[in-house]
Design a protein around this motif. Structure first.
Motif, mmCIF file in Angstrom:
data_model
loop_
_atom_site.group_PDB
_atom_site.id
_atom_site.type_symbol
_atom_site.label_atom_id
_atom_site.label_comp_id
_atom_site.label_asym_id
_atom_site.label_seq_id
_atom_site.Cartn_x
_atom_site.Cartn_y
_atom_site.Cartn_z
ATOM 1 N N VAL A 132 -6.139 76.107 120.805
ATOM 2 C CA VAL A 132 -7.053 76.055 119.668
ATOM 3 C C VAL A 132 -7.096 77.404 118.959
ATOM 4 O O VAL A 132 -7.245 78.451 119.597
ATOM 5 C CB VAL A 132 -8.478 75.663 120.127
ATOM 6 C CG1 VAL A 132 -9.417 75.581 118.928
ATOM 7 C CG2 VAL A 132 -8.460 74.326 120.870
ATOM 8 N N SER A 133 -6.958 77.366 117.650
ATOM 9 C CA SER A 133 -7.086 78.577 116.836
ATOM 10 C C SER A 133 -8.553 78.738 116.446
ATOM 11 O O SER A 133 -9.122 77.873 115.776
ATOM 12 C CB SER A 133 -6.216 78.463 115.581
ATOM 13 O OG SER A 133 -6.364 79.607 114.768
ATOM 14 N N THR A 134 -9.173 79.817 116.875
ATOM 15 C CA THR A 134 -10.591 80.044 116.615
ATOM 16 C C THR A 134 -10.778 81.261 115.709
ATOM 17 O O THR A 134 -9.837 82.023 115.458
ATOM 18 C CB THR A 134 -11.365 80.269 117.925
ATOM 19 O OG1 THR A 134 -10.888 81.480 118.535
ATOM 20 C CG2 THR A 134 -11.171 79.105 118.887
ATOM 21 N N GLU A 135 -12.000 81.453 115.255
ATOM 22 C CA GLU A 135 -12.282 82.535 114.304
ATOM 23 C C GLU A 135 -11.946 83.902 114.883
ATOM 24 O O GLU A 135 -11.443 84.780 114.185
ATOM 25 C CB GLU A 135 -13.756 82.477 113.890
ATOM 26 C CG GLU A 135 -14.133 83.519 112.861
ATOM 27 C CD GLU A 135 -15.569 83.397 112.388
ATOM 28 O OE1 GLU A 135 -16.186 84.442 112.110
ATOM 29 O OE2 GLU A 135 -16.070 82.263 112.296
ATOM 30 N N ARG A 136 -12.224 84.110 116.169
ATOM 31 C CA ARG A 136 -12.032 85.423 116.772
ATOM 32 C C ARG A 136 -10.723 85.567 117.532
ATOM 33 O O ARG A 136 -10.500 86.582 118.191
ATOM 34 C CB ARG A 136 -13.204 85.733 117.705
ATOM 35 C CG ARG A 136 -14.532 85.872 116.968
ATOM 36 C CD ARG A 136 -15.664 86.113 117.925
ATOM 37 N NE ARG A 136 -16.946 86.251 117.228
ATOM 38 C CZ ARG A 136 -18.123 86.310 117.838
ATOM 39 N NH1 ARG A 136 -18.191 86.258 119.155
ATOM 40 N NH2 ARG A 136 -19.229 86.423 117.124
ATOM 41 N N ALA A 137 -9.864 84.556 117.432
ATOM 42 C CA ALA A 137 -8.563 84.647 118.110
ATOM 43 C C ALA A 137 -7.683 85.662 117.386
ATOM 44 O O ALA A 137 -7.527 85.611 116.161
ATOM 45 C CB ALA A 137 -7.892 83.291 118.144
ATOM 46 N N ILE A 138 -7.116 86.578 118.139
ATOM 47 C CA ILE A 138 -6.238 87.594 117.559
ATOM 48 C C ILE A 138 -4.833 87.038 117.357
ATOM 49 O O ILE A 138 -4.145 87.370 116.403
ATOM 50 C CB ILE A 138 -6.195 88.837 118.476
ATOM 51 C CG1 ILE A 138 -7.595 89.453 118.586
ATOM 52 C CG2 ILE A 138 -5.189 89.862 117.974
ATOM 53 C CD1 ILE A 138 -7.697 90.583 119.578
ATOM 54 N N VAL A 139 -4.423 86.155 118.264
ATOM 55 C CA VAL A 139 -3.068 85.611 118.247
ATOM 56 C C VAL A 139 -2.924 84.540 117.170
ATOM 57 O O VAL A 139 -3.759 83.648 117.054
ATOM 58 C CB VAL A 139 -2.715 85.010 119.624
ATOM 59 C CG1 VAL A 139 -1.349 84.325 119.586
ATOM 60 C CG2 VAL A 139 -2.734 86.101 120.683
ATOM 61 N N LYS A 140 -1.857 84.624 116.390
ATOM 62 C CA LYS A 140 -1.482 83.603 115.416
ATOM 63 C C LYS A 140 -0.025 83.232 115.674
ATOM 64 O O LYS A 140 0.867 84.075 115.526
ATOM 65 C CB LYS A 140 -1.641 84.117 113.977
ATOM 66 C CG LYS A 140 -3.050 84.641 113.650
ATOM 67 C CD LYS A 140 -4.093 83.543 113.687
ATOM 68 C CE LYS A 140 -5.467 84.095 113.341
ATOM 69 N NZ LYS A 140 -6.535 83.070 113.471
ATOM 70 N N LEU A 141 0.235 81.996 116.074
ATOM 71 C CA LEU A 141 1.592 81.621 116.473
ATOM 72 C C LEU A 141 2.524 81.447 115.281
ATOM 73 O O LEU A 141 3.682 81.829 115.321
ATOM 74 C CB LEU A 141 1.555 80.323 117.285
ATOM 75 C CG LEU A 141 0.829 80.399 118.628
ATOM 76 C CD1 LEU A 141 0.964 79.085 119.366
ATOM 77 C CD2 LEU A 141 1.366 81.535 119.489
ATOM 78 N N ASP A 142 2.024 80.835 114.207
ATOM 79 C CA ASP A 142 2.815 80.623 112.990
ATOM 80 C C ASP A 142 4.171 79.991 113.318
ATOM 81 O O ASP A 142 4.232 78.909 113.858
ATOM 82 C CB ASP A 142 2.987 81.948 112.232
ATOM 83 C CG ASP A 142 1.644 82.522 111.791
ATOM 84 O OD1 ASP A 142 0.754 81.727 111.464
ATOM 85 O OD2 ASP A 142 1.498 83.759 111.787
ATOM 86 N N LYS A 143 5.273 80.706 112.995
ATOM 87 C CA LYS A 143 6.613 80.144 113.181
ATOM 88 C C LYS A 143 6.996 79.998 114.659
ATOM 89 O O LYS A 143 7.940 79.291 114.989
ATOM 90 C CB LYS A 143 7.651 81.020 112.472
ATOM 91 C CG LYS A 143 7.483 81.060 110.953
ATOM 92 C CD LYS A 143 8.523 81.952 110.312
ATOM 93 C CE LYS A 143 8.344 82.002 108.798
ATOM 94 N NZ LYS A 143 9.353 82.881 108.157
ATOM 95 N N LYS A 144 6.268 80.661 115.546
ATOM 96 C CA LYS A 144 6.588 80.582 116.972
ATOM 97 C C LYS A 144 5.940 79.373 117.655
ATOM 98 O O LYS A 144 6.163 79.145 118.843
ATOM 99 C CB LYS A 144 6.118 81.856 117.679
ATOM 100 C CG LYS A 144 6.779 83.138 117.198
ATOM 101 C CD LYS A 144 6.212 84.324 117.956
ATOM 102 C CE LYS A 144 6.846 85.634 117.485
ATOM 103 N NZ LYS A 144 6.276 86.800 118.205
ATOM 104 N N GLU A 145 5.140 78.624 116.910
ATOM 105 C CA GLU A 145 4.337 77.577 117.537
ATOM 106 C C GLU A 145 5.176 76.559 118.300
ATOM 107 O O GLU A 145 4.890 76.248 119.460
ATOM 108 C CB GLU A 145 3.497 76.851 116.481
ATOM 109 C CG GLU A 145 2.638 75.745 117.064
ATOM 110 C CD GLU A 145 1.692 75.138 116.035
ATOM 111 O OE1 GLU A 145 1.370 73.951 116.181
ATOM 112 O OE2 GLU A 145 1.277 75.851 115.100
ATOM 113 N N GLU A 146 6.219 76.033 117.689
ATOM 114 C CA GLU A 146 7.025 74.993 118.335
ATOM 115 C C GLU A 146 7.648 75.485 119.634
ATOM 116 O O GLU A 146 7.597 74.806 120.665
ATOM 117 C CB GLU A 146 8.116 74.506 117.380
ATOM 118 C CG GLU A 146 8.916 73.323 117.931
ATOM 119 C CD GLU A 146 9.927 72.784 116.930
ATOM 120 O OE1 GLU A 146 10.799 72.001 117.351
ATOM 121 O OE2 GLU A 146 9.851 73.146 115.732
ATOM 122 N N LYS A 147 8.228 76.693 119.600
ATOM 123 C CA LYS A 147 8.858 77.237 120.803
ATOM 124 C C LYS A 147 7.826 77.526 121.891
ATOM 125 O O LYS A 147 8.094 77.309 123.078
ATOM 126 C CB LYS A 147 9.635 78.514 120.458
ATOM 127 C CG LYS A 147 10.904 78.260 119.657
ATOM 128 C CD LYS A 147 11.692 79.540 119.463
ATOM 129 C CE LYS A 147 12.993 79.260 118.717
ATOM 130 N NZ LYS A 147 13.791 80.510 118.517
#
Length: 241
Positions: free
Chosen positions: A107-122
Motif C-alpha cells: 500500500v502506498s501511504t502518505e508518509r511512505a518514502i518508497v515509490k516503486l514506479d517503474k520497478k513495481e512489476e519486478k
C-alpha cells in the motif's frame, strides 16, 4: 521432508511431474535419487506423498498417498502493508507467510518514502517468489498471494471493507485492543493495516475509521513496521484458533 507445489495440469491420477526451478533444486541442490520421497502440494490444500521415479523430463514422481494439508489456519488474514524502506518488505512477507497470512497487499501511504514506479512489476514478481519459498519452507497448503498491484490507501480501505473485519494499529488509540476486536469477531476474513516507518497520517486514520476499520492499540510500546504486522497476525491467529 522437502515440500513443493505443483499446478493442477502437472497432476494426473497417479503421477506428478515437477519442472523448472523445483526440478533443478531437487536434482542439483538436494541431489535426490530415485526412490526418495517428497511432499507435493496442489496449492489448494491437498498434500501428495510422492516417490521419485525418474528424471527424464523434470522430476517424475508416483503418488503414494494424498491427505488434506492441516497447516492452513481457519482465520484468513490479509496484510495491507505500507511500503517500507530498503528490503524490509521481503522480511515482512517471509515471516507473515510462515505465520499463516493468506494475502499481502503493498500500500502506498502518505508518509511512505518508497515509490516503486517503474520497478513495481519486478518488485511484485520478486515478492511473490519470496512468498512461495516461505510457503514451501513452512509447509503451507497454499501459496499466499501478493496483490496484483500497489494500492493507494483509499483503494486498500475499500477492498478491506469486503472482508468480515479490519483493524488498523494506531499509536494514539489507548482503549481498544486486540482482545476487544477478537471478542466481537465472528467471521473468518480479517484485514490488518500496517503503516510505513512514519506511521499513518491522521487523515488516513479518519478515512479508515469512517469506513469501518477499527483502530486498535498494540500496547504502550511503538513497534517497527516490520514487527507490527507479524505481531498482530500472530496474536489474531492464536486467539481465533
Amino acid at each position: 521432508m522437502p515440500k513443493f507445489f505443483a499446478e493442477q495440469q502437472q497432476i494426473t491420477e497417479n503421477h506428478i511431474t515437477l519442472l523448472g526451478e523445483d526440478a533443478k533444486h531437487i536434482k542439483t541442490v538436494l541431489r535426490a535419487k530415485e526412490g526418495e520421497e517428497i511432499t507435493i502440494c496442489d496449492g489448494c490444500g491437498t498434500d501428495y506423498l510422492c516417490k521419485i521415479t525418474g528424471f527424464a523430463q523434470g522430476v517424475e514422481t508416483e503418488i503414494l498417498d494424498k491427505i488434506p494439508c492441516e497447516a492452513e489456519p481457519r482465520t484468513k488474514i490479509t496484510l495491507y502493508q505500507g511500503l517500507p524502506k530498503a528490503d524490509k518488505m521481503e522480511w515482512i512477507i517471509q515471516k507473515c507467510v510462515e505465520l499463516g497470512v493468506v494475502r499481502i497487499v503493498a500500500v502506498s501511504t502518505e508518509r511512505a518514502i518508497v515509490k516503486l514506479d517503474k520497478k513495481e512489476e519486478k518488485k511484485l514478481e520478486r515478492w511473490q517468489k519470496i512468498a512461495e519459498a516461505a510457503a514451501k519452507q513452512s509447509g503451507r497448503g497454499i501459496i499466499p498471494q501478493m496483490g496484483k498491484k500497489v494500492l493507494s490507501f483509499s483503494q486498500a480501505v475499500e477492498e478491506a471493507c469486503t472482508l468480515d473485519g479490519a483493524i488498523i494499529p494506531y499509536e494514539k488509540e489507548e482503549t481498544c485492543g486486540l482482545k476487544t476486536f477478537v471478542q466481537g469477531f465472528a467471521g473468518q476474513e480479517i484485514g490488518i493495516f500496517i503503516g510505513p516507518e512514519g506511521g499513518f497520517a491522521e487523515e488516513e486514520i479518519r478515512l479508515a475509521t469512517e469506513k469501518g476499520v477499527m483502530p486498535i492499540t498494540l500496547g504502550k510500546r511503538i513497534l517497527r513496521t516490520e514487527t507490527a504486522g507479524m505481531t498482530t497476525a500472530a496474536i489474531l491467529l492464536y486467539e481465533l484458533g
